[in-house]
Design a protein around this motif. Structure first.
Motif, PDB file in Angstrom:
ATOM      1  N   SER A   1    -109.923 -47.622  34.155  1.00  0.00           N
ATOM      2  CA  SER A   1    -108.839 -46.925  34.844  1.00  0.00           C
ATOM      3  C   SER A   1    -108.966 -45.374  33.988  1.00  0.00           C
ATOM      4  N   SER A   2    -107.771 -44.512  35.013  1.00  0.00           N
ATOM      5  CA  SER A   2    -107.418 -43.350  34.596  1.00  0.00           C
ATOM      6  C   SER A   2    -106.626 -43.553  33.426  1.00  0.00           C
ATOM      7  N   GLU A   3    -105.676 -44.542  33.516  1.00  0.00           N
ATOM      8  CA  GLU A   3    -104.902 -44.832  32.427  1.00  0.00           C
ATOM      9  C   GLU A   3    -105.483 -44.898  30.544  1.00  0.00           C
ATOM     10  N   PHE A   4    -107.098 -44.930  30.538  1.00  0.00           N
ATOM     11  CA  PHE A   4    -107.755 -45.430  29.508  1.00  0.00           C
ATOM     12  C   PHE A   4    -109.080 -43.804  29.507  1.00  0.00           C
ATOM     13  N   GLU A   5    -108.573 -42.981  30.262  1.00  0.00           N
ATOM     14  CA  GLU A   5    -109.788 -41.960  30.693  1.00  0.00           C
ATOM     15  C   GLU A   5    -109.905 -40.913  29.523  1.00  0.00           C
ATOM     16  N   ASP A   6    -108.632 -40.011  28.802  1.00  0.00           N
ATOM     17  CA  ASP A   6    -108.535 -40.002  27.367  1.00  0.00           C
ATOM     18  C   ASP A   6    -109.519 -40.893  26.556  1.00  0.00           C
ATOM     19  N   PHE A   7    -109.653 -41.922  26.756  1.00  0.00           N
ATOM     20  CA  PHE A   7    -110.276 -42.592  25.508  1.00  0.00           C
ATOM     21  C   PHE A   7    -111.869 -42.897  25.555  1.00  0.00           C
ATOM     22  N   VAL A   8    -112.344 -42.175  26.892  1.00  0.00           N
ATOM     23  CA  VAL A   8    -113.450 -42.510  26.710  1.00  0.00           C
ATOM     24  C   VAL A   8    -114.855 -41.169  26.178  1.00  0.00           C
ATOM     25  N   ARG A   9    -115.517 -41.651  25.347  1.00  0.00           N
ATOM     26  CA  ARG A   9    -116.078 -40.751  24.465  1.00  0.00           C
ATOM     27  C   ARG A   9    -117.794 -40.447  25.222  1.00  0.00           C
ATOM     28  N   VAL A  10    -118.060 -41.524  25.837  1.00  0.00           N
ATOM     29  CA  VAL A  10    -120.120 -41.036  26.331  1.00  0.00           C
ATOM     30  C   VAL A  10    -119.767 -42.460  28.199  1.00  0.00           C
ATOM     31  N   ARG A  11    -120.456 -41.906  28.726  1.00  0.00           N
ATOM     32  CA  ARG A  11    -120.958 -41.850  29.580  1.00  0.00           C
ATOM     33  C   ARG A  11    -122.074 -42.138  29.719  1.00  0.00           C
ATOM     34  N   LEU A  12    -123.144 -44.300  29.810  1.00  0.00           N
ATOM     35  CA  LEU A  12    -124.462 -43.711  30.196  1.00  0.00           C
ATOM     36  C   LEU A  12    -125.119 -44.256  31.149  1.00  0.00           C
ATOM     37  N   HIS A  13    -125.913 -44.088  31.439  1.00  0.00           N
ATOM     38  CA  HIS A  13    -126.701 -44.866  32.736  1.00  0.00           C
ATOM     39  C   HIS A  13    -128.185 -44.675  32.584  1.00  0.00           C
ATOM     40  N   SER A  14    -129.030 -45.295  33.365  1.00  0.00           N
ATOM     41  CA  SER A  14    -130.387 -45.427  32.847  1.00  0.00           C
ATOM     42  C   SER A  14    -130.813 -44.984  34.829  1.00  0.00           C
ATOM     43  N   ARG A  15    -130.181 -43.669  35.449  1.00  0.00           N
ATOM     44  CA  ARG A  15    -131.277 -43.447  36.354  1.00  0.00           C
ATOM     45  C   ARG A  15    -131.605 -42.188  35.970  1.00  0.00           C
ATOM     46  N   GLU A  16    -131.667 -41.562  35.043  1.00  0.00           N
ATOM     47  CA  GLU A  16    -132.753 -40.163  34.447  1.00  0.00           C
ATOM     48  C   GLU A  16    -132.003 -40.324  33.269  1.00  0.00           C
ATOM     49  N   LYS A  17    -133.625 -39.925  32.480  1.00  0.00           N
ATOM     50  CA  LYS A  17    -133.220 -39.887  30.841  1.00  0.00           C
ATOM     51  C   LYS A  17    -132.470 -39.150  30.094  1.00  0.00           C
ATOM     52  N   GLU A  18    -131.452 -37.764  30.698  1.00  0.00           N
ATOM     53  CA  GLU A  18    -129.790 -37.608  30.128  1.00  0.00           C
ATOM     54  C   GLU A  18    -128.923 -38.270  30.412  1.00  0.00           C
ATOM     55  N   GLY A  19    -128.649 -39.493  30.826  1.00  0.00           N
ATOM     56  CA  GLY A  19    -128.166 -40.736  30.503  1.00  0.00           C
ATOM     57  C   GLY A  19    -128.501 -41.670  29.505  1.00  0.00           C
ATOM     58  N   PHE A  20    -129.153 -41.955  29.219  1.00  0.00           N
ATOM     59  CA  PHE A  20    -129.719 -42.710  27.583  1.00  0.00           C
ATOM     60  C   PHE A  20    -129.106 -42.371  26.656  1.00  0.00           C
ATOM     61  N   LEU A  21    -129.052 -42.587  25.853  1.00  0.00           N
ATOM     62  CA  LEU A  21    -128.359 -42.686  25.024  1.00  0.00           C
ATOM     63  C   LEU A  21    -128.690 -42.357  23.742  1.00  0.00           C
TER      64      LEU A  21
END
Length: 105
Positions: free
Chosen positions: A71-91
């Motif tokens: 949620s937006s309340e925790f947005e400042d604590f998010v350090r990385v967003r990963l996904h598997s759609r393309e290689k840029e989203g991989f760890l």
């Protein structure tokens, strides 16, 4: 299952809060992989993490991985967003141990 996850998260928070005391042996670092996924409600999950967020004077690091959008309340604590759609989203920005090879039949 829900009670088991709740017990684990409550234990995590107790350890992290205790790690701030000089007599504690806890290093003040926890990594928790997917604590909510299908085991507890989002309301309970975020309420527990809010305890850690609201104790920001405690010197500890709590790394939580989840597929639940923060949620937006925790947005400042998010350090990385990963996904598997393309290689840029991989760890590691590439597949590891999953080279594409033809099937041998």
């Amino acid at each position: 299952t829900t009670y088991g996850v709740l017990e684990t998260l409550a234990g995590d928070l107790a350890c992290l809060l205790d790690s701030n005391h000089p007599e504690s042996c806890h290093p003040g670092f926890l990594l928790h992989d997917s604590p909510r996924e299908a085991e507890m409600s989002e309301t309970l999950f975020w309420a527990l993490l809010r305890i850690a967020k609201d104790h920001n004077n405690v010197s500890c690091q709590y790394v939580v991985t989840t597929s639940t959008e923060a949620s937006s309340e925790f947005e400042d604590f998010v350090r990385v967003r990963l996904h598997s759609r393309e290689k840029e989203g991989f760890l590691f920005k590439k597949r590891i141990g999953m080279e594409a090879r033809p099937l041998d039949i």
